[in-house]
Design a protein around this motif. Structure first.
Motif, short mmCIF file in Angstrom:
data_model
loop_
_atom_site.label_atom_id
_atom_site.label_comp_id
_atom_site.label_asym_id
_atom_site.label_seq_id
_atom_site.Cartn_x
_atom_site.Cartn_y
_atom_site.Cartn_z
N PHE A 2 0.85 -1.19 0.00
CA PHE A 2 0.00 0.00 0.00
C PHE A 2 0.88 1.24 0.00
O PHE A 2 1.76 1.39 0.86
CB PHE A 2 -0.91 0.02 1.23
N GLY A 20 -13.57 -7.52 7.61
CA GLY A 20 -12.46 -6.98 6.82
C GLY A 20 -11.40 -6.40 7.73
O GLY A 20 -11.51 -6.44 8.97
N TYR A 21 -10.35 -5.88 7.11
CA TYR A 21 -9.22 -5.31 7.83
C TYR A 21 -9.15 -3.81 7.55
O TYR A 21 -9.44 -3.36 6.44
CB TYR A 21 -7.92 -5.98 7.41
N HIS A 22 -8.74 -3.08 8.55
CA HIS A 22 -8.59 -1.63 8.44
C HIS A 22 -7.12 -1.27 8.70
O HIS A 22 -6.53 -1.73 9.69
CB HIS A 22 -9.49 -0.92 9.45
N SER A 49 -9.41 -3.51 3.46
CA SER A 49 -9.04 -4.65 2.64
C SER A 49 -9.75 -5.91 3.14
O SER A 49 -10.09 -5.99 4.33
CB SER A 49 -7.52 -4.86 2.69
N THR A 50 -9.91 -6.87 2.27
CA THR A 50 -10.42 -8.18 2.68
C THR A 50 -9.33 -9.24 2.65
O THR A 50 -9.51 -10.33 3.19
CB THR A 50 -11.58 -8.63 1.78
N ASP A 51 -8.18 -8.93 2.00
CA ASP A 51 -7.14 -9.96 1.84
C ASP A 51 -5.76 -9.52 2.34
O ASP A 51 -4.79 -10.27 2.20
CB ASP A 51 -7.03 -10.38 0.38
N ASN A 54 -4.65 -6.13 -1.17
CA ASN A 54 -5.28 -5.10 -1.99
C ASN A 54 -6.07 -4.17 -1.06
O ASN A 54 -6.97 -4.61 -0.35
CB ASN A 54 -6.21 -5.75 -3.01
N TRP A 55 -5.72 -2.88 -1.10
CA TRP A 55 -6.28 -1.91 -0.17
C TRP A 55 -7.01 -0.80 -0.93
O TRP A 55 -6.57 -0.38 -2.00
CB TRP A 55 -5.17 -1.29 0.68
N THR A 56 -8.09 -0.31 -0.34
CA THR A 56 -8.83 0.83 -0.88
C THR A 56 -8.80 1.96 0.14
O THR A 56 -9.23 1.78 1.29
CB THR A 56 -10.29 0.45 -1.17
N ASP A 300 3.59 -5.88 1.58
CA ASP A 300 2.67 -7.00 1.62
C ASP A 300 2.98 -7.84 2.87
O ASP A 300 4.06 -7.72 3.46
CB ASP A 300 2.84 -7.87 0.37
#
Length: 327
Positions: A2, A20-22, A49-51, A54-56, A300
């Motif tokens: 990220f 999910g993850y923050h 992110s869920t994985d 990959n982050w939004t 990662d």
């Protein structure tokens, strides 16, 4: 990994909401040109992110307050926990400038019902105080180090504990870094306690971004410190993030036994247990490149495991990592 194309990204921490993850992270505009200037322009960003790969990017969590306030210079590193009533607490470092241009660090918190909209509590809840912790007035260090709160529930159910980057008022100047400690019954009111480690001629000037976890049954403390901020005996180790085996999440922590978990190319290591398979993972930010210049950006996940009494990281096989530019 990220990263943000227009900003430097460095210190960070996580929250897992069960779905999910923050990722909460410090960032500052690259328009500053000088990466060292980022510290006094830091805001706390937020991505989801869920994985864990990959982050939004979503709306920022916190920015500094208007003066006069304990966090009117910058908002720095912290941690997130959830109260039994469902309220999320984000503990963070607030920095303000001293008259001589140095900075004083205190710890405050903000609350949220959903990890997205945060409301700051008024004023700090903890600051460095004698006789256990060094103040700026000692003149021994470049700031009043009292930051990076790591908060977790007591293993026996007796309230909450906070581990803190702090310094002892005595001992070798570049070995006074200690694990500060505080306790709370409700997350809102805190009692300062004596440190959980001691200054040492084989120690560090500061133990940054501390975290204690039980990894696959064995307690461990991690923290970060660069060689130029440690005692002479540590400067040749080129460690970035360090690990210390421990008897429990509350130590005692023998900092003399610290060993490098990463070199200085990776800094501010964070441990997180992946929900899907229970694997413990290490994250860090890219500190310096081969040219010696600051890089930034969160790695990662890197799996970790025990080899004897040492925690070691595995370099991820993924080679096609691409920064996600906010959204």
């Amino acid at each position: 990994m990220f990263d943000l194309p227009g900003s430097w990204v460095w210190d960070f921490w996580f929250a897992d909401d069960g779905d999910g993850y923050h990722l909460f992270f410090l960032y500052a505009s690259r328009a500053l040109r000088d990466p060292d200037a980022r510290h006094y322009r830091a805001s706390i960003g937020h991505a989801v992110s869920t994985d864990l790969v990959n982050w939004t990017q979503v709306e920022d969590a916190l920015v500094r307050s208007d003066a006069p306030a304990f966090d009117d210079l910058a908002t720095w590193t912290g941690s997130v926990v959830r109260h039994p009533d469902g309220t999320w607490f984000l503990f963070y470092t607030g920095a303000t400038a001293a008259p001589d241009g140095k900075n004083i660090q205190r710890i405050g918190y903000a609350t949220s019902p959903d990890l997205h909209v945060w409301t700051k509590a008024p004023g700090p809840v903890l600051e460095a105080e004698g006789p256990w912790y060094e103040k700026l007035s000692s003149g021994a260090w470049h700031d009043e180090a009292f930051r990076d709160p790591w908060v977790f529930p007591d293993p026996e159910g007796d309230g909450w504990h906070m581990l803190i980057t702090a310094r002892a008022p005595e001992g070798p100047v570049d070995g006074r870094g200690v694990i500060g400690h505080a306790w709370s019954a409700d997350l809102r009111t805190w009692e300062l306690r004596e440190p959980l480690s001691a200054p040492s001629p084989k120690g560090f000037g500061q133990l940054e971004v501390v975290q204690a976890e039980v990894v696959d049954g064995s307690p461990v403390l991690i923290f970060s410190c660069l060689g130029d901020q440690a005692t002479a005996s540590r400067r040749g180790s080129h460690g970035g993030t360090w690990a210390v085996p421990a008897e429990s999440l509350l130590g005692p922590f023998d900092i003399d036994g610290a060993y490098p978990l990463t070199d200085e190319s990776l800094y501010v290591g964070r441990l997180l247990r992946r929900r899907s398979d229970g694997q413990w993972l290490l994250f860090a930010f890219h500190h310096v490149g081969e040219d010696g210049l600051f890089v930034g950006g969160v790695t990662d996940p890197m799996p970790v495991r025990w080899e004897g009494d040492r925690l070691v990281r595995q370099v991820p096989e993924r080679v096609d990592e691409a920064p996600l530019a906010g959204g």
